[in-house]
Design a protein around this motif. Structure first.
Motif, short mmCIF file in Angstrom:
data_model
loop_
_atom_site.label_atom_id
_atom_site.label_comp_id
_atom_site.label_asym_id
_atom_site.label_seq_id
_atom_site.Cartn_x
_atom_site.Cartn_y
_atom_site.Cartn_z
N CYS A 2 17.15 111.57 65.00
CA CYS A 2 17.44 112.64 64.08
C CYS A 2 17.81 112.24 62.66
N LEU A 3 17.94 111.11 62.42
CA LEU A 3 18.45 110.78 60.95
C LEU A 3 17.22 109.98 60.11
N ASP A 4 16.98 110.21 58.97
CA ASP A 4 16.16 109.56 58.46
C ASP A 4 16.42 107.92 58.53
N SER A 5 15.25 107.25 58.63
CA SER A 5 15.61 105.67 58.69
C SER A 5 16.11 105.12 57.35
N LYS A 6 16.11 105.84 56.38
CA LYS A 6 16.88 104.95 55.17
C LYS A 6 18.06 104.88 55.24
N TRP A 7 18.88 105.87 56.04
CA TRP A 7 20.35 105.81 56.21
C TRP A 7 20.64 104.91 57.14
N THR A 8 21.95 104.00 56.69
CA THR A 8 22.69 103.26 57.77
C THR A 8 23.59 104.16 58.78
N ILE A 9 23.72 103.59 59.78
CA ILE A 9 24.35 104.24 60.89
C ILE A 9 25.60 103.21 61.27
N ASP A 10 26.78 103.90 60.89
CA ASP A 10 28.02 102.93 61.28
C ASP A 10 28.58 103.21 62.49
N LEU A 11 28.65 101.97 63.22
CA LEU A 11 29.36 102.10 64.63
C LEU A 11 30.74 101.43 64.67
N LEU A 12 31.74 102.47 64.80
CA LEU A 12 33.08 102.19 64.64
C LEU A 12 33.75 101.55 65.83
N ASN A 13 34.11 100.50 66.14
CA ASN A 13 34.65 99.85 67.22
C ASN A 13 36.24 99.22 67.03
N VAL A 14 37.07 99.77 67.88
CA VAL A 14 38.38 99.18 67.76
C VAL A 14 38.78 98.05 68.85
N SER A 15 39.58 97.28 68.27
CA SER A 15 39.91 96.12 69.38
C SER A 15 41.32 95.74 69.15
N PHE A 16 42.08 95.66 70.32
CA PHE A 16 43.54 95.15 70.06
C PHE A 16 43.49 93.69 70.63
N ASP A 17 42.40 93.05 70.83
CA ASP A 17 42.49 92.03 71.50
C ASP A 17 41.24 91.11 71.01
N GLY A 18 40.88 91.45 69.67
CA GLY A 18 39.87 90.58 69.01
C GLY A 18 38.51 90.64 69.62
N GLN A 19 37.62 89.41 69.69
CA GLN A 19 36.53 89.42 70.38
C GLN A 19 36.80 89.56 71.88
N LEU A 20 37.77 89.47 72.45
CA LEU A 20 37.79 89.23 73.83
C LEU A 20 38.05 90.52 74.71
N ALA A 21 38.13 91.79 73.81
CA ALA A 21 38.64 92.95 74.50
C ALA A 21 37.09 93.41 74.74
N PRO A 22 37.18 94.18 76.19
CA PRO A 22 35.88 94.58 77.11
C PRO A 22 35.05 95.52 76.09
N ASP A 23 35.78 96.41 75.32
CA ASP A 23 34.99 97.38 74.45
C ASP A 23 34.23 96.58 73.28
N ARG A 24 34.77 95.41 72.82
CA ARG A 24 34.17 94.74 71.81
C ARG A 24 33.15 93.98 72.14
N VAL A 25 33.16 93.37 73.46
CA VAL A 25 32.24 92.74 74.14
C VAL A 25 30.80 93.75 74.14
N SER A 26 31.07 94.82 74.90
CA SER A 26 30.00 95.82 75.07
C SER A 26 29.50 96.34 73.77
N SER A 27 30.31 96.49 72.83
CA SER A 27 29.83 96.87 71.53
C SER A 27 28.68 96.01 70.84
N LEU A 28 29.04 94.83 71.05
CA LEU A 28 28.25 93.74 70.38
C LEU A 28 26.72 93.75 71.27
N ALA A 29 27.04 93.93 72.55
CA ALA A 29 25.76 93.93 73.35
C ALA A 29 25.04 95.36 73.01
N GLY A 30 25.73 96.31 73.03
CA GLY A 30 24.96 97.45 72.37
C GLY A 30 24.28 97.52 71.09
N LEU A 31 24.90 96.69 70.17
CA LEU A 31 24.48 96.75 68.92
C LEU A 31 23.18 95.89 69.04
#
Length: 310
Positions: free
Chosen positions: A56-85
């Motif tokens: 839906c968004l023109d490719s010239k725009w960047t899309i920010d993906l905001l991810n919160v972690s309370f356990d650094g790179q070890l948090a499950p949401d951080r691991v899955s966000s990196l894979a999702g990226l």
């Protein structure tokens, strides 16, 4: 795919840059080249939103993906966000995807927790506090980005609109208790539970989430709660939405998994990532009972509410 079409229209309606900036795109500064951001865990719901926003968004725009972690790179949401990226970069290599890693130490969040408690009121459970803090931190957009050349630099997202995946679990049987209801009472019991979830989401979730996000001057948008999306899902038999006889990560939210595959994402289609709120361990953080008993720093707000319920 009816649901995917309705969702795409919902995302487009909520992310029209010309409308958001009242037709004057020249007001966008260089630092604001990401007008839209997504609260991003790398799970099924946020991956669908990201894939549809890319359409839906023109490719010239960047899309920010905001991810919160309370356990650094070890948090499950951080691991899955990196894979999702990585998955998003594969699907749309011409788009600039920017994963903003927002890390926080719970031991240093006492004052922030007091402020968030004033935002989530009248909600007052430990779960509400957990979710509220995570949303509030995510909406700040203040984190770190891993550059293409390997360097890691500080970044604060200036996106004014944040897409949130609320409503997906409630409407597509994404919670563990939905599976329990189905196991005990079949389709009728599951249908009753899911309808109750949608009917009370405004009271249990929406006000709390909106206040935590808008506290940073950001506008929360909820594509899964668009009227046409809700209507479309209600018109589809429940056994086509979820097949809870199948394993976790396959049968739950089955209709969204099929939509995600159609949108180009294969990894998230079979993700068994739990559909739970953002939790952090009580042993590592602040006891919310202590916070609720403290005098408020916000004018006119009392903390004497009996403490959160487990």
């Amino acid at each position: 795919h009816r649901v995917l079409i309705a969702l795409r229209e919902s995302v487009m309606l909520r992310t029209n840059v010309n409308i958001l900036y009242q037709g004057d795109l020249n007001k966008l500064k260089e630092a604001e080249l990401a007008p839209i951001a997504i609260l991003f865990s790398g799970g099924l719901d946020s991956m669908i939103l990201a894939a549809l926003l890319d359409q839906c968004l023109d490719s010239k725009w960047t899309i920010d993906l905001l991810n919160v972690s309370f356990d650094g790179q070890l948090a499950p949401d951080r691991v899955s966000s990196l894979a999702g990226l990585k998955e998003l970069q594969r699907i749309s290599p011409l788009r600039r995807w920017r994963l903003v890693e927002i890390d926080s130490n719970l031991a240093n969040l006492k004052e922030e927790s007091e402020h968030v408690m004033s935002l989530i009121y009248p909600s007052n459970t430990y779960m509400d506090l957990n979710i509220g803090i995570a949303l509030w931190l995510a909406a700040s957009g203040d984190g770190w980005v891993n550059g293409q050349d390997g360097d890691r630099y500080k970044h604060k997202s200036t996106s004014r609109v944040l897409l949130v995946g609320s409503g997906a679990d409630e409407q597509c049987a994404g919670y563990g208790r939905h599976r329990t209801k189905y196991r005990v009472g079949g389709w009728v019991s599951l249908d009753e539970e899911m309808r109750l979830d949608v009917q009370r989401i405004w009271k249990r979730n929406m006000g709390r989430d909106d206040r935590c996000i808008s506290d940073h001057g950001k506008e929360a948008r909820f594509p899964f709660l668009d009227e046409s999306v809700i209507r479309t899902l209600l018109e589809i038999p429940l056994w086509d939405i979820a097949k809870l006889d199948e394993p976790v990560g396959k049968g739950d939210k089955k209709i969204l998994r099929e939509g995600c595959k159609a949108a180009g994402s294969t990894r998230s289609c079979f993700s068994a990532k739990a559909s739970n709120p953002v939790w952090f361990e009580n042993s590592k953080g602040i006891k919310p009972q202590e916070l609720w008993q403290q005098p408020s720093r916000e004018p006119g707000v009392s903390r004497q509410r009996g403490g959160p319920q487990a």
